[in-house]
Design a protein around this motif. Structure first.
Motif, PDB file in Angstrom:
ATOM      1  N   LEU B 231       0.850  -1.191   0.000  1.00 33.21           N
ATOM      2  CA  LEU B 231       0.000   0.000   0.000  1.00 33.21           C
ATOM      3  C   LEU B 231       0.885   1.240   0.000  1.00 33.21           C
ATOM      4  N   VAL B 232       0.801   2.034  -1.036  1.00 32.16           N
ATOM      5  CA  VAL B 232       1.566   3.283  -1.099  1.00 32.16           C
ATOM      6  C   VAL B 232       0.721   4.365  -1.728  1.00 32.16           C
ATOM      7  N   PHE B 233       1.072   5.606  -1.437  1.00 31.50           N
ATOM      8  CA  PHE B 233       0.448   6.738  -2.099  1.00 31.50           C
ATOM      9  C   PHE B 233       1.192   7.021  -3.403  1.00 31.50           C
ATOM     10  N   ASP B 234       0.459   7.580  -4.391  1.00 36.80           N
ATOM     11  CA  ASP B 234       1.069   7.850  -5.701  1.00 36.80           C
ATOM     12  C   ASP B 234       2.324   8.708  -5.573  1.00 36.80           C
ATOM     13  N   ASP B 235       2.300   9.684  -4.646  1.00 37.51           N
ATOM     14  CA  ASP B 235       3.412  10.634  -4.571  1.00 37.51           C
ATOM     15  C   ASP B 235       4.442  10.257  -3.501  1.00 37.51           C
ATOM     16  N   VAL B 236       4.238   9.158  -2.792  1.00 43.48           N
ATOM     17  CA  VAL B 236       5.238   8.689  -1.827  1.00 43.48           C
ATOM     18  C   VAL B 236       5.579   7.245  -2.206  1.00 43.48           C
ATOM     19  N   PRO B 237       6.606   7.049  -3.023  1.00 44.92           N
ATOM     20  CA  PRO B 237       6.869   5.702  -3.532  1.00 44.92           C
ATOM     21  C   PRO B 237       7.294   4.731  -2.435  1.00 44.92           C
ATOM     22  N   TYR B 238       7.088   3.450  -2.710  1.00 47.76           N
ATOM     23  CA  TYR B 238       7.496   2.378  -1.799  1.00 47.76           C
ATOM     24  C   TYR B 238       9.017   2.345  -1.752  1.00 47.76           C
ATOM     25  N   ARG B 239       9.552   2.265  -0.539  1.00 43.08           N
ATOM     26  CA  ARG B 239      11.009   2.233  -0.399  1.00 43.08           C
ATOM     27  C   ARG B 239      11.422   0.986   0.351  1.00 43.08           C
ATOM     28  N   VAL B 240      12.400   0.272  -0.193  1.00 43.13           N
ATOM     29  CA  VAL B 240      12.963  -0.843   0.549  1.00 43.13           C
ATOM     30  C   VAL B 240      14.101  -0.302   1.401  1.00 43.13           C
ATOM     31  N   GLU B 241      14.603  -1.126   2.316  1.00 44.47           N
ATOM     32  CA  GLU B 241      15.702  -0.710   3.175  1.00 44.47           C
ATOM     33  C   GLU B 241      16.909  -0.312   2.320  1.00 44.47           C
ATOM     34  N   ASP B 242      17.696   0.673   2.787  1.00 41.61           N
ATOM     35  CA  ASP B 242      18.870   1.138   2.019  1.00 41.61           C
ATOM     36  C   ASP B 242      20.034   0.176   2.229  1.00 41.61           C
ATOM     37  N   HIS B 243      19.874  -1.053   1.775  1.00 42.41           N
ATOM     38  CA  HIS B 243      20.946  -2.027   1.970  1.00 42.41           C
ATOM     39  C   HIS B 243      21.689  -2.323   0.681  1.00 42.41           C
ATOM     40  N   GLY B 244      21.238  -1.690  -0.415  1.00 42.96           N
ATOM     41  CA  GLY B 244      21.790  -1.993  -1.729  1.00 42.96           C
ATOM     42  C   GLY B 244      23.288  -1.759  -1.814  1.00 42.96           C
ATOM     43  N   GLY B 245      23.796  -0.761  -1.050  1.00 46.67           N
ATOM     44  CA  GLY B 245      25.209  -0.417  -1.156  1.00 46.67           C
ATOM     45  C   GLY B 245      26.079  -1.058  -0.088  1.00 46.67           C
ATOM     46  N   LEU B 246      25.477  -1.871   0.807  1.00 44.38           N
ATOM     47  CA  LEU B 246      26.247  -2.421   1.924  1.00 44.38           C
ATOM     48  C   LEU B 246      26.982  -3.702   1.513  1.00 44.38           C
ATOM     49  N   THR B 247      28.117  -3.905   2.170  1.00 49.86           N
ATOM     50  CA  THR B 247      28.925  -5.105   1.897  1.00 49.86           C
ATOM     51  C   THR B 247      29.038  -5.926   3.164  1.00 49.86           C
ATOM     52  N   CYS B 248      28.901  -7.245   3.023  1.00 47.96           N
ATOM     53  CA  CYS B 248      28.995  -8.157   4.153  1.00 47.96           C
ATOM     54  C   CYS B 248      30.449  -8.279   4.600  1.00 47.96           C
ATOM     55  N   ILE B 249      30.722  -8.119   5.910  1.00 46.27           N
ATOM     56  CA  ILE B 249      32.111  -8.159   6.372  1.00 46.27           C
ATOM     57  C   ILE B 249      32.696  -9.569   6.323  1.00 46.27           C
ATOM     58  N   ARG B 250      31.853 -10.565   6.303  1.00 40.83           N
ATOM     59  CA  ARG B 250      32.396 -11.927   6.321  1.00 40.83           C
ATOM     60  C   ARG B 250      32.561 -12.507   4.925  1.00 40.83           C
ATOM     61  N   SER B 251      31.572 -12.256   4.061  1.00 35.74           N
ATOM     62  CA  SER B 251      31.617 -12.905   2.747  1.00 35.74           C
ATOM     63  C   SER B 251      31.979 -11.949   1.623  1.00 35.74           C
ATOM     64  N   GLY B 252      31.834 -10.639   1.855  1.00 34.45           N
ATOM     65  CA  GLY B 252      32.111  -9.681   0.787  1.00 34.45           C
ATOM     66  C   GLY B 252      30.979  -9.521  -0.203  1.00 34.45           C
ATOM     67  N   ALA B 253      29.843 -10.189   0.052  1.00 32.23           N
ATOM     68  CA  ALA B 253      28.698 -10.041  -0.845  1.00 32.23           C
ATOM     69  C   ALA B 253      28.120  -8.632  -0.712  1.00 32.23           C
ATOM     70  N   THR B 254      27.765  -8.045  -1.821  1.00 31.16           N
ATOM     71  CA  THR B 254      27.243  -6.679  -1.824  1.00 31.16           C
ATOM     72  C   THR B 254      25.870  -6.653  -2.480  1.00 31.16           C
ATOM     73  N   GLY B 255      24.993  -5.812  -1.902  1.00 30.03           N
ATOM     74  CA  GLY B 255      23.717  -5.577  -2.565  1.00 30.03           C
ATOM     75  C   GLY B 255      22.605  -6.494  -2.122  1.00 30.03           C
ATOM     76  N   PHE B 256      22.698  -7.036  -0.914  1.00 32.06           N
ATOM     77  CA  PHE B 256      21.616  -7.867  -0.400  1.00 32.06           C
ATOM     78  C   PHE B 256      21.199  -7.382   0.983  1.00 32.06           C
TER      79      PHE B 256
END
Lengths: 178, 304
Positions: B231-256
């Protein structure tokens, strides 16, 4: 250490039948294979003494009675075995449930011929875009009557069987006759 | 008619723990849940040897679906090795003889608490989500009889009002998990407390999702190729958590999706939440030949 559990034949039959039914209803129009031909496996998977059933085919009555289910009139039944459908009359009596409890809507099992007859186009949940298939053996005007009767989320769900093959048409699917 | 036709041979235990009539009831309700996507169907919810609220709903669905060929994966907040996930996996294997796995690609049945795996699920896989509170209307209507009537009427105005008030007070939608979502354009459901990151994965997915609340005795489902719109308003888009740019310290995987690990100096470190995906990334970096599935998010973005 416990021994490895092994399912008994009843459990295997019911589990496989349900697997086919769940797949068929979540992907309307795509056929799946039941473990045995006809309604037997469906009855084994779903019907017990908590159900009210109606059967248009007298040959199924002994099997249904054995499950302990109450043999009911068509409008009161939650599981309906219509055999090969000769007329549209039973369709107008199928239970639809209510807006409060859509799960009270009937599940109808009908024998059809898959791959011949009316060309249909299915759309709705479970269908990737649109799906065309042929279903024969149903009286004329069946799909029109179904559309007029269902008031989503009230409605009935169809399990169409042809030998071992099963196709599910839940109430959420819209059916267009081509 | 003889006595033997009325009884069944003695068995030490029902296969898959649940008795046959419990399974039949669950089967009937699962079919109805699939037929009306997103609509909560009441069911009896039997006792299982686990406290209500610890995944008994998901467990009952898994026990009904399972057979000796079903390969099972169980995750708890993304991790295969947490106590809850490990005990449910062991219980499922013990009462069914089914093989287990941690790899999303190998699994036939995935029971999950509050995460959807990062690798795209196939059409032959089933996702079972454990649901603590199946009623999205509860914050705005505590009376469940009235809430049922509101679902029947598709009366979701108060849901929108709740979101509007959050934006007014805090500048953004504060709902972090179990983001209310409209299924098939008709029923608002809670997708269980999965993060906002995971809700778009349910929209038009290839797999079947079954959501079961054991304590609350409700089951609902999202069939494949079904619209799930937050459920979102037309002018307030749905936002997922800002994790796209984070890197895992153990595995080095990025973007999850990441778990935040607070550090002593007040900063944060991040570890990938889908633990097996992290393990696979580490093993691949060490030179092992690991098969990765296609992921829903690519470079931290969900392709439209």
């Amino acid at each position: 250490m416990l021994t490895t559990p092994v399912p008994n034949p009843d459990e295997t039959l019911a589990n496989r039948a349900f697997d086919a039914l769940l797949w068929a209803l979540s992907r309307p129009g795509l056929p799946r294979d039941l473990p045995t031909a006809g309604e037997t496996a469906i009855i084994a998977a779903l019907i017990d003494r908590e159900c009210r059933v109606f059967s248009a085919d007298p040959a199924l009555i002994p099997l249904l009675a054995e499950t302990g289910a109450e043999i009911a009139d068509l409008p009161q039944a939650d599981h309906v075995f219509l055999g090969a459908l000769g007329s549209l009359a039973p369709l107008s009596q199928l239970g639809l449930g209510s807006d409060l409890y859509p799960d009270d809507g009937a599940t109808a099992v009908i024998r059809v011929n898959l791959g011949s007859g009316d060309r249909l186009r299915l759309t709705g949940p479970g269908v990737d875009g649109a799906l065309d298939l042929q279903i024969g053996g149903l009286p004329g005007g069946f799909w029109q009557a179904r559309r007029e009767r269902i008031r989503y989320p009230m409605g009935f769900d169809l399990i169409l069987i042809d030998g071992t093959r099963v196709v599910g048409i839940p109430r959420s699917t819209s059916v267009e006759v081509l | 008619m003889s006595l033997s036709t009325l009884t069944k041979p003695w068995e030490a235990m029902n296969y898959g723990f649940l008795d046959a009539s419990a399974k039949r009831e669950l089967r009937r309700k699962m079919l109805k849940a699939v037929a009306v996507p997103g609509c909560q169907m009441p069911y009896a919810s039997r006792e299982v040897p686990m406290a209500r609220g610890w995944g008994t709903g998901g467990l009952q669905v898994s026990l009904t679906l399972i057979n000796p060929q079903t390969r099972v994966k169980v995750i708890d907040q993304g991790a295969d090795d947490s106590v809850n996930a490990a005990s449910i996996r062991r219980f499922l294997a013990r009462v069914s003889g089914a093989p287990t796995t941690m790899d999303t690609l190998e699994a036939d049945l995935i029971q999950s608490r509050h995460r959807v795996p990062e690798e795209i699920m196939r059409e032959d896989q089933v996702l079972v989500l454990q649901v603590p509170n199946p009623e999205p209307l509860r914050p705005v209507q505590p009376n469940m009889s009235i809430a049922r009537q509101m679902h029947a009427d598709a009366d979701y105005g108060r849901m929108w009002l709740q979101l509007y008030e959050q934006i007014l007070r805090s500048g953004r939608v504060m709902q972090g998990a179990s983001y209310p979502s409209l299924v098939n354009g008709r029923h608002v459901m809670t997708p269980s407390p999965i993060p906002r990151w995971d809700v778009p994965k349910l929209n038009m997915a290839k797999h079947l999702t079954i959501l079961s609340a054991g304590r609350e005795k409700r089951i609902h489902a999202v069939p494949p190729f079904t619209r799930v719109e937050p459920l979102v308003f037309d002018d307030v888009p749905y936002r997922v958590e800002d994790h796209g740019g984070l890197t895992c310290i153990r595995s080095g995987a990025t973007g999850f999706f990441m778990n935040e690990i607070p550090q002593e100096d007040g900063t944060s470190a991040y570890e990938i939440s889908d633990s097996e995906f992290g393990v696979k990334t580490i093993r691949a970096a060490e030179g092992e030949d690991i098969r990765f599935g296609d992921t829903w998010y690519k470079d931290g973005e969900m392709p439209q």
